[in-house]
Each structure stands twice: as structure tokens, then as C-alpha cells.
Design a protein around this motif. Structure first.
Motif, mmCIF file in Angstrom:
data_model
loop_
_atom_site.group_PDB
_atom_site.id
_atom_site.type_symbol
_atom_site.label_atom_id
_atom_site.label_comp_id
_atom_site.label_asym_id
_atom_site.label_seq_id
_atom_site.Cartn_x
_atom_site.Cartn_y
_atom_site.Cartn_z
ATOM 1 N N CYS A 1 -4.166 -26.940 -15.579
ATOM 2 C CA CYS A 1 -4.307 -25.519 -15.891
ATOM 3 C C CYS A 1 -3.141 -24.743 -15.295
ATOM 4 N N PHE A 2 -2.979 -23.535 -15.782
ATOM 5 C CA PHE A 2 -1.891 -22.662 -15.332
ATOM 6 C C PHE A 2 -2.459 -21.432 -14.638
ATOM 7 N N THR A 3 -1.705 -20.942 -13.680
ATOM 8 C CA THR A 3 -2.006 -19.606 -13.180
ATOM 9 C C THR A 3 -0.669 -18.917 -12.931
ATOM 10 N N ARG A 4 -0.700 -17.599 -12.902
ATOM 11 C CA ARG A 4 0.557 -16.865 -12.772
ATOM 12 C C ARG A 4 0.588 -16.156 -11.423
ATOM 13 N N ILE A 5 1.705 -16.203 -10.758
ATOM 14 C CA ILE A 5 1.793 -15.594 -9.429
ATOM 15 C C ILE A 5 3.090 -14.809 -9.270
ATOM 16 N N GLY A 6 3.198 -14.141 -8.136
ATOM 17 C CA GLY A 6 4.439 -13.473 -7.776
ATOM 18 C C GLY A 6 4.629 -13.593 -6.281
ATOM 19 N N PHE A 7 5.862 -13.659 -5.848
ATOM 20 C CA PHE A 7 6.146 -13.736 -4.411
ATOM 21 C C PHE A 7 6.371 -12.321 -3.905
ATOM 22 N N ARG A 8 5.460 -11.857 -3.102
ATOM 23 C CA ARG A 8 5.626 -10.521 -2.521
ATOM 24 C C ARG A 8 4.807 -10.421 -1.247
ATOM 25 N N GLU A 9 5.244 -9.531 -0.365
ATOM 26 C CA GLU A 9 4.449 -9.250 0.826
ATOM 27 C C GLU A 9 4.029 -7.791 0.768
ATOM 28 N N ALA A 10 2.739 -7.557 0.801
ATOM 29 C CA ALA A 10 2.225 -6.194 0.683
ATOM 30 C C ALA A 10 1.272 -5.930 1.834
ATOM 31 N N VAL A 11 1.573 -4.931 2.644
ATOM 32 C CA VAL A 11 0.715 -4.681 3.798
ATOM 33 C C VAL A 11 0.678 -3.191 4.153
ATOM 34 N N GLY B 1 2.275 3.349 7.307
ATOM 35 C CA GLY B 1 2.534 3.370 5.874
ATOM 36 C C GLY B 1 2.413 2.014 5.209
ATOM 37 N N PHE B 2 2.663 2.019 3.899
ATOM 38 C CA PHE B 2 2.547 0.797 3.100
ATOM 39 C C PHE B 2 3.923 0.159 2.947
ATOM 40 N N TYR B 3 3.959 -1.151 3.140
ATOM 41 C CA TYR B 3 5.223 -1.876 3.028
ATOM 42 C C TYR B 3 5.129 -2.939 1.948
ATOM 43 N N LEU B 4 6.061 -2.883 1.022
ATOM 44 C CA LEU B 4 6.151 -3.916 -0.013
ATOM 45 C C LEU B 4 7.460 -4.649 0.209
ATOM 46 N N ASN B 5 7.353 -5.927 0.478
ATOM 47 C CA ASN B 5 8.535 -6.747 0.767
ATOM 48 C C ASN B 5 9.393 -6.119 1.874
ATOM 49 N N GLY B 6 8.704 -5.604 2.863
ATOM 50 C CA GLY B 6 9.397 -5.066 4.033
ATOM 51 C C GLY B 6 9.934 -3.661 3.866
ATOM 52 N N ARG B 7 9.793 -3.109 2.662
ATOM 53 C CA ARG B 7 10.324 -1.773 2.372
ATOM 54 C C ARG B 7 9.154 -0.802 2.293
ATOM 55 N N LYS B 8 9.323 0.367 2.910
ATOM 56 C CA LYS B 8 8.230 1.335 2.880
ATOM 57 C C LYS B 8 8.140 1.978 1.491
ATOM 58 N N VAL B 9 6.945 1.965 0.940
ATOM 59 C CA VAL B 9 6.715 2.572 -0.385
ATOM 60 C C VAL B 9 5.542 3.525 -0.256
ATOM 61 N N MET B 10 5.730 4.743 -0.693
ATOM 62 C CA MET B 10 4.627 5.704 -0.700
ATOM 63 C C MET B 10 3.772 5.417 -1.933
#
Ligand code: GAL
Length: 743
Positions: free
Chosen positions: A259-269, A274-283
Motif C-alpha cells: 500500500c501507499f501513503t503520502r507524507i511530507g518532511f516538516r517540523e511543526a511546533v 509562537g509557531f515554528y515551521l521548519n525552524g522558521r516563525k510563522v504567524m
């Protein structure tokens, strides 16, 4: 190898239940042929009785046993049945499920017969108090029926039940992928298998690995790590790179399942600052979405679900959405992955917490939601509380425990409106409705959380019932509605301890009689139920780089006497342009700049003109022209007629091609515009849709323009051909929209 058969077409449906329906073929009369997704009863746009679709109904479908299934497991997958389902195969109960928003599977194998087999689903769409969100009042409708996809899945007796692929070391040069493969062995002996994992990008193999494992009878898991992955592109909101993971199991005779599944490499915390996506602050700039549509509620096909994500991303320029208040369509989430729209997903519920059994169903909802959706890179947060419920320590300790155990890669949250609530989650998510037009815009996070220091914090709702607004309300109100959304995002943007804000809400939605405007609609959207924008939508829409999409939307009817005392001031122009040039009757009156000092917290503040010699009661009234300038160039313009006259009925179709599967659908907006091409928000003419060819109108063929515009959705039939669609009002006939229907 597995075989998956979409089972959406050719169901028989009866809007009632009799126990004898369990027996194949009983009660031929009264059944009609339907395709899924299906709502058990179409409803009018408003002023209907919401009890009309709350009944028990019967869906049934026959299928033919295939010789190739011998020795295999045959499973039926139900993606969404509202709200309780009992599944019968050839007259025998084979499974049941509580909860309308999460999927379930039923193993049909033991009950299969050679030749024809009949699947009967008893669908209870009443608001049963034993199932979340039911038991008290709810500000939304849980429309009935089998409203999502249904499949048959034929697998080997040893098969892959699920896959959780976890990107690791995402921000390092060399990344890793840890894949947990969940196996089900339905035989009574252990099976020696080779479990293989391949990582692919656009069909190209990036890495692979395998592991010899022994699958005990029952359930087991195998972990495979692919490490030292180089050259992987991150998933980000502006560049949502996706990868495929192919998992297979093989024995000495060959591949048994894959079977297949789809993914993405990202860090979201979410962090306290604040919120950080891939180490960058995003509002985070988001809105809440209900998955509801006029007439058929939740029962819309993939294309329409996906279109909503596109509207949120490309028309409303959002970077995030909250799936209030339940897990939403897998098609919607797939699209969020593809276009880079972050998702906060939560379990079903609304304020009310039921007894222990009810809470057990809610805990099961947590499991079902996470196991269904853990591979979506767009999802960054699990909501594991009943929206706006009171604290309930043991219950929420358990929902958090389940979420963390199943998915250690994501944070948990739980939406509340109370201050100082029992903080069991990773992120304190608050519905802050403090702003009612005055000075107070948002509360200080620490005042809300009552914690010693700042904690990860997000505003998950604001506005909504504080200021319901119809698209055709008077100008002052629609402008104030937009400004309230602007003010809250501005304030959130200025507060370093707020990770983002989600407005209530994206689209107007049907609701119970005890909420909304009494007509079964909450007019809380920045767009109406047809996804036609109010001015607040233009505030959101303008928050995008003008080089991507220049936006210029004056929030005005351009009339002299709609506002109290008259005039159009203060004139708010939602734009991302550097400046706006205005002309009256062809004469330059000046250039105006965004109100950066007033709204420093948003990327693109509007131009606000408080004073100008224009449009006072008794003065001359002129044609207006607005020109948006970026980098010294005129990039966009908009004209207004001083004396608007209904001129034309225009059509705006979302798609010109549909699949001939009897389910696919698309929206066509019909709008009467004036000589300058602007909508006429106070026009109420009747409209009739004329459709020919292999398709049908969803909802009424005859209706009235609501605020000068309306949309209809067109559903394809199962034959190929060309649908022609026209709108006719007493004054106009639209051009003909041609929609190809293809296999
Ligand atoms: C909130 C609730 C939403 C909606 C909103 C209206 O309290 O969570 O579902 O009812 O109010 O403003």
C-alpha cells in the motif's frame, strides 16, 4: 495483492427502517437508487425543520463474489456514516459503529456466499445521546446518511492494516524516516515475512529498506528506519513537497500485500513564543471550517471538498484551518497537504460531555482520527477536548494519553473558552470572544492560562456570534465585520506569546433552531454558504504577497446613502498594493497608503481613508476608480458606477469537466453585475437554472438571488456527454456554461 473497489455507486436507499430489510431483497417498493456520498434527505437552504433528516434509514447494495477472492479476507470500509451504523451481510449482523465522523471497517469474510451477496446498512441519523457530539445543544447540524466513500478491500489473510511514516531529523542535512507497519495476521500460525519500505518522490525511488519479521497471529508491528536521506525537500506552506511511502509484505511465494501513503518532511511546533515551521516563525492566520454545504449538508464529492481547501488558501490567503468540530473529509485533508495549508484537527463535540460510555466513544474518536490522519503533513495539532467543554480531569488525561501514545510526533491541544483551565495539553487553545468593537481586542495569554509563565498558546475562535453578518447587510455592518477580523489578527500579530488566530468562521453554516438567526443559519462566515465573499473575506484575501496575487477590494457599495448619515467614509480598501490611486469621474484625487501605523500587526494593512471630499449627502456623486500600484507599476484596478444598473447575469464555474461517475459535482456562481462589473448586493430577482445533458442541479432549480448572487452545484450523471447550464432571471439570461462529462 490487495484489491480495492470503490463501492459508491448503485446503492438502494429507503428513508425508513423495518427489521425485515435485513433479509436480502425484502421491501423492493420504497427503495430508490442512489450514489454516495448521499444525504438521507435533501433540505432547503433555510427555515427547515432540522428533525427532518433525523431518522433511521436503510442503504443496501449487492455485489458478486469473485473466484479470485477465495482464501482472502474481504473487508468493507466506511469512511463516514452519520451517526450509528449496523452492517448486515446476507441477513446477518457483521458489524456496527458509533460516530459519524470517523471511518470503520467490517470484516465480511465469514458471511460471504458464492454469487450475489447483499450488504444492508441500517443508518441511525438521530441525535442519539450516547454518541458525541449529541446529548445537549449543538451549534451546527450533523446531517444524516452515508455521506462519505465506501470501499471493498480484498486482502491476503496476512495484510497491512495501517502505516505510520514518521519523518525524523527533519532539519538536519541527513534526514530519516521511521515507518511503523501495522500487520494483521488472521491465520492461526505465525508468518515469516519480508517487510519492505520504499520512499519515492514523483515516482522516483529515493531510498528503500526491508526487514525480516515474524507476524504472530493477530496484530503486530514492524519498525523500519530509512536513514541518511539526503536531498529531501521539506514540506512547507509555500512549497509543499510530498513524498510517497510504499510498504509491502512478501513471503517466499511473493508479495502478499502492499500500500501507499503520502507524507511530507516538516517540523511543526507551537512554542511559548509562537509557531515554528521548519525552524522558521510563522504567524498562523486561519479560519474555522464546517464541512457543510447547502441542500445536501456533508454529502459532497472529492472535488467539492478539495475546492474548499483551495478557497481557503488562494481566495482567503490563509496558512491554516481548524476543522471545527470534527475530523473532516479525507479529500479535504489531501488537498491541504498538496497546497500547503496547515490543519488543526479535532474530535467531534460541542460543549457537552456525556457519561462514561459517551466518553469511551470520544476516546475511540481520538484513536480513529489519529490512525486515519497521522501521515498528513498538513496536520500539526490534535484537538483532544470536546470543543468548549468544562474541565474533566480523568477524561482529558486519557484523551491526551491516547494521542501521545499513538502519535508522539504531534502536540495536543483542546479548545476551551474558560480561563485557568486544567492544562493537560501541549498547547493552550482558547476561544477568545472578548472583542466587541471596542478597545479590548484579545486577552493576555497569561491572564487566560493562569500559568506561572507563558505557555504555547493559540486563539482558536473569535468574532462569530459576537457580530453575525449577512453578505447583504448594510455597508457599515459588513465593513465593521471585516474590521473586527482585522483587529484581532493585528493584535495577535503584535503579541509575541500568541502563535496565531483562527476566526469564526470561513463559511456561513446551517444550525439548530436555538442558534443562528432563527432560519437555521449562523451568518458567521467571511463567506456565505455558497462561498461567496463578504468584505471580511477581502481582509483575509489581501494578506498575500502582491507579486503572487495583487488584491484591491474597496469595502464599499459605492453608494451615497447606504450608511447612516450617508457617504462612504471611513473608506476601507483591502489591498496588498504599495499605494492606491483614486479617481473620481476620471479626475485624480490622490494617492493613499496602507494604514501601517494603525495595523502594524498584519502583513498587509488596508488603506483607510477617514477624510475626503466625497459623497456627502447632498453633494454630487461620481463614478470612482481605484488603481493599485506595486513597485511603481499599476497592477490592478477597479471601477465603480455612480448610478449602478443591473446589466448582466454572469456565471463563474469552478470546473468545466466532471467525471461520469454519478457523484462528481462542481459549483457555478450566478451573479448579476452592474455596468462596471460589480455585484449588486440588494438585488433579489428570481432565478431559474436550465440544465440539459448528463447531469442534475443539486437543490432547487428555481430560487432567488441572495444579495445579488447565488451558486448551484451541478452533479454529473453516469453517462458521458456535455452538460449545458444557463441561468434565467426576469431581466437576464446568462451565457451557457458547458461542462464536459467524461469517463
Ligand atoms: C463558539 C463555538 C462555535 C460557534 C461559535 C459562534 O462558542 O465553539 O462552534 O458556535 O461559538 O461564535
Amino acid at each position: 495483492m490487495r484489491e480495492q473497489i470503490l463501492l459508491n455507486q448503485g446503492w438502494e436507499f429507503a428513508p425508513l427502517w423495518r427489521d425485515e430489510f435485513i433479509q436480502p431483497g425484502v421491501g423492493a417498493e420504497g427503495f430508490v437508487r442512489v450514489n454516495l456520498p448521499h444525504m438521507n434527505k435533501e433540505i432547503p437552504y433555510n427555515y427547515f425543520d432540522e428533525r427532518d433528516y433525523q431518522f433511521v434509514s436503510c442503504y443496501r447494495r449487492s455485489f458478486t463474489y469473485k473466484a479470485s477472492w477465495a482464501g482472502k479476507r474481504v473487508l468493507a470500509d466506511f469512511d463516514g456514516v452519520m451517526a450509528y451504523a449496523e452492517v448486515y451481510l446476507n441477513g446477518k449482523l457483521v458489524g456496527s459503529h458509533k460516530g459519524g465522523y470517523t471511518p470503520f471497517e467490517v470484516d465480511l469474510t465469514a458471511g460471504l456466499a458464492p454469487g450475489e451477496n447483499t450488504l444492508v446498512v441500517k443508518v441511525d441519523s438521530t441525535e442519539r445521546p450516547d454518541i458525541p457530539p449529541f446529548g445537549y445543544v449543538i451549534d451546527y447540524l450533523c446531517y444524516g446518511g452515508m455521506y462519505r466513500d465506501t470501499y471493498l478491500r480484498i486482502v491476503d489473510p496476512v495484510y497491512i492494516e495501517n502505516v505510520f511514516a514518521k519523518p525524523k531529523a527533519v532539519l538536519g542535512e541527513k534526514k530519516a524516516l521511521e515507518t511503523t507497519v501495522f500487520l494483521t495476521n488472521t491465520t492461526s500460525e505465525e508468518q515469516s515475512l519480508t517487510v519492505g519500505v520504499k520512499l519515492l518522490h514523483e515516482g522516483k525511488l529515493i531510498a528503500e529498506g526491508s526487514h525480516i519479521a515474524v507476524a504472530e497471529p493477530g496484530k503486530s508491528t514492524v519498525d523500519i528506519v530509512l536513514s541518511e536521506l539526503a536531498g529531501i525537500k521539506l514540506w512547507d506552506i509555500d512549497d509543499p513537497n510530498l513524498y510517497d511511502v510504499e510498504v509491502s509484505i512478501a513471503d517466499t511465494q511473493g508479495v502478499k500485500d502492499s500500500c501507499f501513503t503520502r507524507i511530507g518532511f516538516r517540523e511543526a511546533v507551537v512554542k511559548p513564543d509562537g509557531f515554528y515551521l521548519n525552524g522558521r516563525k510563522v504567524m498562523l492566520r486561519g479560519l474555522n471550517r464546517h464541512q457543510a454545504f447547502p441542500y445536501v449538508g456533508y454529502a459532497m464529492p472529492p472535488r467539492v471538498q478539495r475546492k474548499d481547501a483551495d478557497i481557503l488558501k488562494y481566495e482567503l490567503s490563509l496558512n491554516a484551518v481548524r476543522t471545527s468540530h470534527y475530523p473532516q473529509s479525507p479529500h479535504f485533508l489531501d488537498r491541504c497537504d498538496e497546497i500547503g495549508l496547515l490543519v488543526f484537527e479535532e474530535i467531534p463535540g460541542w460543549q457537552h460531555i456525556g457519561d462514561k460510555d459517551w466518553q469511551a466513544v470520544a476516546c475511540e474518536n481520538v484513536r480513529e482520527m489519529i490512525k486515519r490522519d497521522w501521515n498528513h503533513p498538513s496536520i500539526f495539532l490534535w484537538g483532544v477536548r470536546i470543543n468548549e467543554s468544562q474541565d474533566c480531569h480523568e477524561f482529558y488525561k486519557e484523551t491526551n494519553r491516547i494521542a501521545r501514545e499513538l502519535d508522539p510526533t504531534r502536540q495536543t491541544a483542546g479548545v476551551r473558552y474558560i480561563e485557568g483551565s486544567d492544562f493537560l495539553e501541549d498547547v493552550y487553545t482558547m476561544n477568545d470572544f472578548i472583542h466587541s468593537g471596542g478597545e479590548l481586542v484579545l486577552r493576555d495569554p497569561k491572564q487566560v492560562t493562569k500559568t506561572a509563565g507563558y505557555v504555547p498558546y493559540m486563539v482558536t475562535e473569535f468574532n462569530g456570534h459576537m457580530f453575525p453578518t449577512k453578505r447583504f447587510d448594510q455597508e457599515e455592518r459588513v465593513v465593521e465585520h471585516a474590521l473586527r477580523h482585522l483587529r484581532v489578527h493585528n493584535q495577535a500579530g503584535l503579541d509575541p506569546h500568541i502563535a496565531g488566530a483562527f476566526g469564526w468562521c470561513a463559511f456561513d453554516y446551517n444550525t439548530h433552531y436555538d442558534f443562528g438567526s432563527g432560519d437555521r443559519i449562523c451568518y458567521h462566515g467571511v463567506m456565505d454558504m455558497f462561498r461567496i465573499p463578504k468584505y471580511a473575506a477581502h481582509f483575509y484575501g489581501s494578506q498575500v504577497d502582491p507579486h503572487v496575487r495583487p488584491v484591491l477590494e474597496p469595502a464599499t457599495r459605492w453608494s451615497r446613502g447606504d450608511r447612516s448619515i450617508g457617504g462612504v467614509l471611513p473608506l476601507v480598501i483591502f489591498t496588498n498594493c504599495d499605494k492606491v490611486r483614486i479617481k473620481l469621474q476620471g479626475r485624480d484625487v490622490g494617492e493613499f497608503y496602507p494604514a501601517k501605523a494603525r495595523y502594524p500587526g498584519v502583513p498587509y494593512p488596508p488603506v483607510v481613508i477617514d477624510q475626503m471630499e466625497i459623497g456627502e449627502w447632498g453633494l454630487e456623486w461620481f463614478d470612482g476608480e481605484f488603481i493599485g500600484i506595486v513597485d511603481g507599476e499599476e497592477v490592478i484596478s477597479k471601477k465603480y458606477a455612480a448610478a449602478p444598473v443591473a446589466t448582466k447575469l454572469v456565471t463563474i464555474p469552478d470546473d468545466l469537466e466532471l467525471k461520469a461517475d454519478g457523484m462528481d459535482a462542481t459549483r457555478v456562481v450566478f451573479m448579476v453585475v452592474d455596468q462596471a462589473g460589480n455585484p449588486l448586493p440588494y438585488l433579489t430577482d428570481a432565478i431559474e437554472f436550465e440544465l440539459e445533458g448528463p447531469g442534475a442541479i443539486i437543490g432547487p432549480r428555481q430560487t432567488a438571488l441572495i444579495g445579488g448572487a447565488i451558486a448551484t452545484w451541478v452533479r454529473a450523471a453516469e453517462e458521458e456527454g456535455v452538460i449545458t447550464l444557463r441561468g434565467r432571471t426576469p431581466r437576464f439570461e446568462s451565457e451557457t456554461v458547458e461542462i464536459k462529462v467524461r469517463k
